[in-house]
Structure formats: structure tokens, C-alpha cells
Write an enzyme that holds these catalytic residues in place. Structure first.
Site, PDB file in Angstrom:
ATOM      1  N   ASP A  36      10.433   7.724 -13.634  1.00  0.00           N
ATOM      2  CA  ASP A  36      11.715   7.327 -12.999  1.00  0.00           C
ATOM      3  C   ASP A  36      12.645   6.775 -14.054  1.00  0.00           C
ATOM      4  OD1 ASP A  36       9.685   6.426 -10.305  1.00  0.00           O
ATOM      5  OD2 ASP A  36      11.295   7.910 -10.210  1.00  0.00           O
ATOM      6  N   ASP A 177       9.561  11.546  -2.425  1.00  0.00           N
ATOM      7  CA  ASP A 177       9.521  10.499  -3.450  1.00  0.00           C
ATOM      8  C   ASP A 177       9.888   9.133  -2.887  1.00  0.00           C
ATOM      9  OD1 ASP A 177      11.187  10.176  -6.700  1.00  0.00           O
ATOM     10  OD2 ASP A 177       9.735   8.945  -5.656  1.00  0.00           O
TER      11      ASP A 177
HETATM   12  C1  DX5 Z   1      12.448   5.086  -6.717  1.00  0.00           C
HETATM   13  C2  DX5 Z   1      11.590   6.098  -7.442  1.00  0.00           C
HETATM   14  C3  DX5 Z   1      10.267   6.414  -6.771  1.00  0.00           C
HETATM   15  C4  DX5 Z   1       9.402   5.250  -6.532  1.00  0.00           C
HETATM   16  C5  DX5 Z   1       8.048   5.688  -6.023  1.00  0.00           C
HETATM   17  O1  DX5 Z   1      13.771   5.184  -7.210  1.00  0.00           O
HETATM   18  O2  DX5 Z   1      12.272   7.317  -7.528  1.00  0.00           O
HETATM   19  O3  DX5 Z   1       9.570   7.330  -7.627  1.00  0.00           O
HETATM   20  O4  DX5 Z   1       9.257   4.541  -7.716  1.00  0.00           O
HETATM   21  O5  DX5 Z   1       7.225   4.610  -6.101  1.00  0.00           O
HETATM   22  P1  DX5 Z   1       6.545   3.944  -4.802  1.00  0.00           P
HETATM   23  O6  DX5 Z   1       5.377   4.851  -4.504  1.00  0.00           O
HETATM   24  O7  DX5 Z   1       6.139   2.601  -5.289  1.00  0.00           O
HETATM   25  O8  DX5 Z   1       7.552   3.912  -3.711  1.00  0.00           O
HETATM   26 ZN    ZN Z   2      11.201   9.031  -8.497  1.00  0.00          ZN
END
Ligand code: DX5
Ligand code: ZN
Length: 224
Positions: A36, A177
Site C-alpha cells: 500500500d 481490498d
Molecule cells: C487500505 C489498504 C488496504 C488495507 C488492507 O488503504 O489499501 O490494503 O491495508 O488491510 P486490512 O486487511 O488491515 O484492512
Molecule cells: Zn491496498
């Protein structure tokens, strides 16, 4: 090619031993690493750049690296991520001045390309470029942070995106996501998604193999 893939968001990994922690989650059954990339401009958080990608490749990570760009502008830095070892680059259409051009930049380097849709961003962006992308990424949280709750309105959006993919006839992966865990992943996969970005639900556990096996059972991955 496996049908269902788990892409672990390293945002929730232990950055004091990132190589070791990501290698461990891959050895425990994850299929790829999700990076990310945040610039504290498009989203109100700041994470990391191509150097992390390069460091993990040098450490010996060979799994696919799935880059999620939450940055604006987006074009200039794309080649640096690809040279650092990225396999797929996904970006938010709102961050590009010319979406088709940004897609071309990514593809010209032989990298796969995805479009990322925030919870309320319309899928109409797909209308004139669906034949040029490899992946549709639906955000099931608002972009910027890990550990958020899954936005349940996205269940309908998954159905809509799957209909668009099926109608197009193109082989396009559907990645979800944000906020995915053992309790919602069955429904997410039944509705048509095949790639699951999971950060907190895995990295918060001590035993990665145990939680990943439990998740795989929920999406019937063993018949993958
Ligand atoms: C948020 C990110 C996601 C998130 C996923 O902006 O794009 O990838 O970090 O992580 P979890 O599983 O913790 O929601
Ligand atoms: Zn992400």
C-alpha cells in the site's frame, strides 16, 4: 494458474523485520504481497516507496508483488516500482490525468495493470478500457489505513463488477481490498471475487499458517 489468491497487505507486517515477516507469511500459504503506497496527499497517510520493493527482492522474496498506488500524481514513479520488482501495479482512476496513458505506461514495461475503485467510485470508468486491464480492485474500506471495518455495501458492488467482467469476456481478476477476515471472506468469494487482500486479519495472529488455513477453508481454497 490458481483461481483464488491471497495477497497479504504488508502495511500490517512487522517493519522491524519486514523480510523475515513477509517470508514467513508466504511460507505459511499467502500467494503474493500487497504494497500500500501512500503519499499523504491523495490519502492522509504516508508509507513507503520503491526501495522497500527492491529490498525485499534483494532479501530473496520471489512471490508476486502487487502494488496499490494511493498517490497523486501517479505516472512518474511507476517505472521505479517496476524496476524495483513489481509484478502488477494498480492505481485509482481519480489520480491519473489521462487513465489510458497511465495504463499504457504500466503495460509498456510488461507489467500487469489494475484499476482501483474506492467504495463510492463508479465502475463506469471501466467503460472504455476494460479490454486493457488485468485486474479490478474494489476497496472495501476507505483508502489510507489498515485495520478498518469491511463496508458491507461493497457486496453489491462485487456482484456488479463480476457481471461487467463476465459480459466483457476478458480474463480479469477481481480483487477486494480492506477489512477482509474469516467472517466475511466466504460471502466475498461466493459473489465472484478471486483475489483477497488481507493485512490485519493475518498479521495480528501469532500463527500465520493456522489463520491462512482457516481462511482457505472458508473460500474452499484447497480445491483451488
Ligand atoms: C487500505 C489498504 C488496504 C488495507 C488492507 O488503504 O489499501 O490494503 O491495508 O488491510 P486490512 O486487511 O488491515 O484492512
Ligand atoms: Zn491496498
Amino acid at each position: 494458474m490458481k483461481k483464488y489468491l491471497i495477497s497479504t497487505s504488508i502495511l500490517s507486517a512487522d517493519f522491524s523485520k519486514l523480510g523475515e515477516d513477509t517470508q514467513k507469511v508466504l511460507k505459511s500459504g499467502a500467494d503474493m504481497l500487497h504494497f500500500d503506497i501512500m503519499d499523504n496527499h491523495y490519502v492522509e497517510n504516508l508509507t513507503f516507496g520503491p526501495i522497500i520493493c527492491k529490498s525485499l527482492r534483494n532479501y530473496g522474496i520471489t512471490a508476486p508483488i502487487d502494488i496499490h498506488l494511493m498517490i497523486k500524481p501517479v505516472d512518474r514513479i511507476i517505472p521505479e516500482f517496476i524496476k524495483a520488482g513489481a509484478n502488477i501495479i494498480s492505481f485509482h482512476p481519480e489520480t491519473s490525468k489521462h487513465i489510458d496513458k497511465t495504463i499504457q505506461i504500466i503495460k509498456n514495461y510488461g507489467c500487469k495493470v489494475g484499476l482501483v475503485f474506492n467504495p463510492t467510485t463508479s465502475l463506469n470508468y471501466l467503460k472504455y478500457i476494460i479490454n486493457k486491464i488485468d485486474r479490478i480492485v474494489l476497496m472495501s474500506v476507505n483508502p489510507g489505513f489498515g485495520g478498518q471495518l469491511f463496508i458491507e455495501n461493497i457486496f453489491d458492488k462485487i456482484k456488479d463488477a463480476k457481471k461487467i467482467i463476465d459480459k466483457s469476456g476478458y480474463k480479469i481478476d477481481l480483487e477486494i481490498d480492506g477489512g477482509i477476515n474469516i467472517n466475511n471472506i466466504s460471502k466475498i468469494s461466493e459473489l465472484g471475487a478471486n483475489i483477497f487482500v488481507i493485512g490485519t486479519a493475518i498479521f495480528k495472529e501469532k500463527n500465520y499458517k493456522l489463520i491462512i488455513n482457516k481462511i482457505k477453508k472458508k473460500i474452499n481454497l484447497f480445491n483451488n
